[in-house]
Design a protein around this motif. Structure first.
Motif, PDB file in Angstrom:
ATOM      1  N   UNK A   1     -28.678  53.577 -44.924  1.00 58.00           N
ATOM      2  CA  UNK A   1     -28.168  53.198 -43.666  1.00 58.00           C
ATOM      3  C   UNK A   1     -27.818  54.610 -42.794  1.00 58.00           C
ATOM      4  N   UNK A   2     -28.132  54.651 -41.705  1.00 54.94           N
ATOM      5  CA  UNK A   2     -27.736  55.950 -40.893  1.00 54.94           C
ATOM      6  C   UNK A   2     -26.681  55.677 -39.576  1.00 54.94           C
ATOM      7  N   UNK A   3     -25.323  56.214 -39.799  1.00 57.76           N
ATOM      8  CA  UNK A   3     -24.372  55.850 -38.827  1.00 57.76           C
ATOM      9  C   UNK A   3     -24.821  56.862 -37.412  1.00 57.76           C
ATOM     10  N   UNK A   4     -24.932  56.461 -36.409  1.00 52.40           N
ATOM     11  CA  UNK A   4     -25.406  57.382 -35.347  1.00 52.40           C
ATOM     12  C   UNK A   4     -24.093  57.619 -34.439  1.00 52.40           C
ATOM     13  N   UNK A   5     -23.337  58.691 -34.464  1.00 55.58           N
ATOM     14  CA  UNK A   5     -22.303  59.053 -33.791  1.00 55.58           C
ATOM     15  C   UNK A   5     -22.489  59.585 -32.435  1.00 55.58           C
ATOM     16  N   UNK A   6     -21.492  59.562 -31.548  1.00 54.33           N
ATOM     17  CA  UNK A   6     -21.235  60.262 -30.194  1.00 54.33           C
ATOM     18  C   UNK A   6     -21.220  61.663 -30.318  1.00 54.33           C
TER      19      UNK A   6
ATOM     20  N   UNK B   1     -34.031  46.336 -33.579  1.00 57.15           N
ATOM     21  CA  UNK B   1     -35.270  46.040 -34.046  1.00 57.15           C
ATOM     22  C   UNK B   1     -36.501  47.293 -33.615  1.00 57.15           C
ATOM     23  N   UNK B   2     -36.057  47.893 -32.621  1.00 57.74           N
ATOM     24  CA  UNK B   2     -36.802  49.075 -32.202  1.00 57.74           C
ATOM     25  C   UNK B   2     -36.899  50.336 -33.318  1.00 57.74           C
ATOM     26  N   UNK B   3     -38.191  50.533 -33.465  1.00 56.87           N
ATOM     27  CA  UNK B   3     -38.471  51.962 -34.159  1.00 56.87           C
ATOM     28  C   UNK B   3     -38.148  53.123 -33.082  1.00 56.87           C
ATOM     29  N   UNK B   4     -37.520  54.116 -33.777  1.00 61.51           N
ATOM     30  CA  UNK B   4     -37.331  55.157 -33.079  1.00 61.51           C
ATOM     31  C   UNK B   4     -37.572  56.489 -33.933  1.00 61.51           C
ATOM     32  N   UNK B   5     -37.931  57.534 -33.441  1.00 65.91           N
ATOM     33  CA  UNK B   5     -38.132  58.820 -34.243  1.00 65.91           C
ATOM     34  C   UNK B   5     -37.139  59.995 -33.581  1.00 65.91           C
TER      35      UNK B   5
ATOM     36  N   UNK C   1     -30.942  48.827 -36.186  1.00 67.04           N
ATOM     37  CA  UNK C   1     -30.186  47.703 -36.605  1.00 67.04           C
ATOM     38  C   UNK C   1     -29.198  47.025 -35.660  1.00 67.04           C
ATOM     39  N   UNK C   2     -28.161  47.744 -35.374  1.00 65.47           N
ATOM     40  CA  UNK C   2     -27.261  47.204 -34.363  1.00 65.47           C
ATOM     41  C   UNK C   2     -26.616  48.200 -33.467  1.00 65.47           C
TER      42      UNK C   2
ATOM     43  N   UNK D   1     -28.837  52.885 -37.828  1.00 68.52           N
ATOM     44  CA  UNK D   1     -30.406  52.902 -38.092  1.00 68.52           C
ATOM     45  C   UNK D   1     -30.458  52.591 -39.506  1.00 68.52           C
ATOM     46  N   UNK D   2     -31.778  51.820 -39.568  1.00 73.49           N
ATOM     47  CA  UNK D   2     -32.291  51.710 -41.095  1.00 73.49           C
ATOM     48  C   UNK D   2     -33.323  52.922 -41.286  1.00 73.49           C
TER      49      UNK D   2
END
Length: 386
Positions: free
Chosen positions: A1-6, A26-30, A56-57, A75-76
């Protein structure tokens, strides 16, 4: 699991306002995908993902003020099974029919983030309007023009309102830090650019008016090439250690219409021809003023140039943008007396200055850097694409 930070989008940034999401669960990002738009004290910035994965959320709401480092999304990672995610993470999140920030304005009109924010400040309704941006998108300039036409008092008030003041405060904090922490030294040279301008005129003669290259592109290309060779001018200092960069992400100071400056980067500028750099510069300036800069463009600068143009001063001595270690200043190109074979003749010249960090380099090295810029401009065939 990846935490996306500001992320921090500037050396003095401590918080930002989430304007809108560009992703849904649900969207795939690169890596490099724009995931959100965040308002800083200077501009609305497109924040990019630093990872590949599945959304994920979303953990923040548009309009929310957030501290730098706040986890705003998760992100997963690729290949990570959704069934193995922690129980606290919902297996699915309702997908909104429109981006969360798309309150009535965003749902019915196309508008750049900075334009929406400015419209809210000035009380300008955007419904039913078509702007001058791509596909009719409403730009910041559109909003300011409409505000002037229909509510001149509001426009006048905005000119002295909170936004310009916050920009000046951000600039003041960054420059005060620079002068406080960085031991500057300064050098400057008057460089003969007649050969470079002559070659540029030949290059432009075969191009349409809209496709012509301005002299500033030639000057920036020379600076970028030289910076690629002088690693002690191109990198970042964290207060303890210097980290040279293997890329030249050339920051270019751009004056904002609302006041103040921002210096987004031309990524890998040392690899660009003069023509390519001109195209990149035009696009960068347009997006800086209308909204739409990417986070990599406002955080990845390795050296900055400030150029005053034809209406500027003959020369300038700049202040380094931390954590960078050098800033190049370019004055006005003009005819100046030069001694050639014992005779005084008029030549097109420009004063190019260097502000550099004495923790990393010294005056001798700085002089060599300026001499390399001069050599490239006086042998413009070395600048590919001219």
């Amino acid at each position: 699991m990846i935490d996306v930070q500001l992320p921090s989008l500037g050396p003095e940034m401590t918080s930002g306002k989430l304007l809108e999401w560009r992703i849904v669960p649900g969207q795939q990002v690169r890596k490099g995908t724009v995931i959100a738009v965040v308002d800083t004290e200077k501009a609305a910035i497109d924040v990019e993902s630093w990872h590949d994965g599945e959304v994920v959320e979303l953990l923040a709401t548009p309009g929310q003020d957030l501290a730098v480092g706040t986890v705003i999304a998760r992100l997963a990672t690729p290949g990570e099974a959704r069934l193995t995610l922690p129980a606290s993470v919902p297996r699915s999140v309702p997908t909104p029919s429109a981006p969360p920030s798309a309150a009535p304005v965003a749902a019915t009109v196309r508008a750049l983030p900075a334009a929406r924010a400015r419209a809210a400040e000035l009380g300008v309704a955007l419904e039913g309007r078509r702007g001058r941006g791509p596909g009719g998108a409403i730009t910041l300039q559109d909003v300011e023009d409409w505000a002037t036409e229909h509510a001149p008092r509001a426009a006048d008030a905005a000119a002295g309102g909170d936004r310009p003041d916050s920009v000046r405060r951000a600039i003041a904090a960054s420059m005060a830090r620079s002068k406080r922490e960085i031991p500057h030294y300064y050098l400057w040279d008057e460089i003969d650019v007649a050969a470079a301008l002559g070659r540029l005129r030949l290059f432009n003669a075969a191009r349409s008016v809209t496709g012509r290259v301005l002299p500033v592109a030639m000057l920036l290309t020379a600076v970028a090439r030289a910076a690629g060779e002088f690693t002690d001018m191109n990198g970042a200092h964290d207060g303890l250690h210097y980290r040279p960069s293997g890329r030249v992400n050339l920051g270019v100071a751009v004056a904002l219409r609302s006041g103040g400056l921002i210096a987004p980067a031309l990524i890998d500028a040392h690899l660009l021809s003069v023509g390519q750099l001109m195209q990149g510069l035009s696009d960068l300036v347009r997006r800086a003023r209308a909204g739409g800069l990417r986070s990599s463009e406002v955080t990845g600068q390795t050296i900055t140039v400030t150029a005053l143009g034809d209406e500027g001063s003959r020369g300038l001595l700049g202040v380094i943008y931390p954590p960078q270690v050098a800033l190049v200043g370019i004055g006005r190109i003009s005819l100046r007396p030069v001694v050639e074979s014992g005779v005084v003749v008029p030549r097109e010249c420009v004063t190019i200055s260097l502000a550099a960090d004495h923790r990393v380099s010294d005056g001798r090295r700085g002089a060599q850097f300026l001499a390399r810029i001069a050599a490239l401009l006086q042998s413009p065939e070395l600048l590919e694409g001219t």
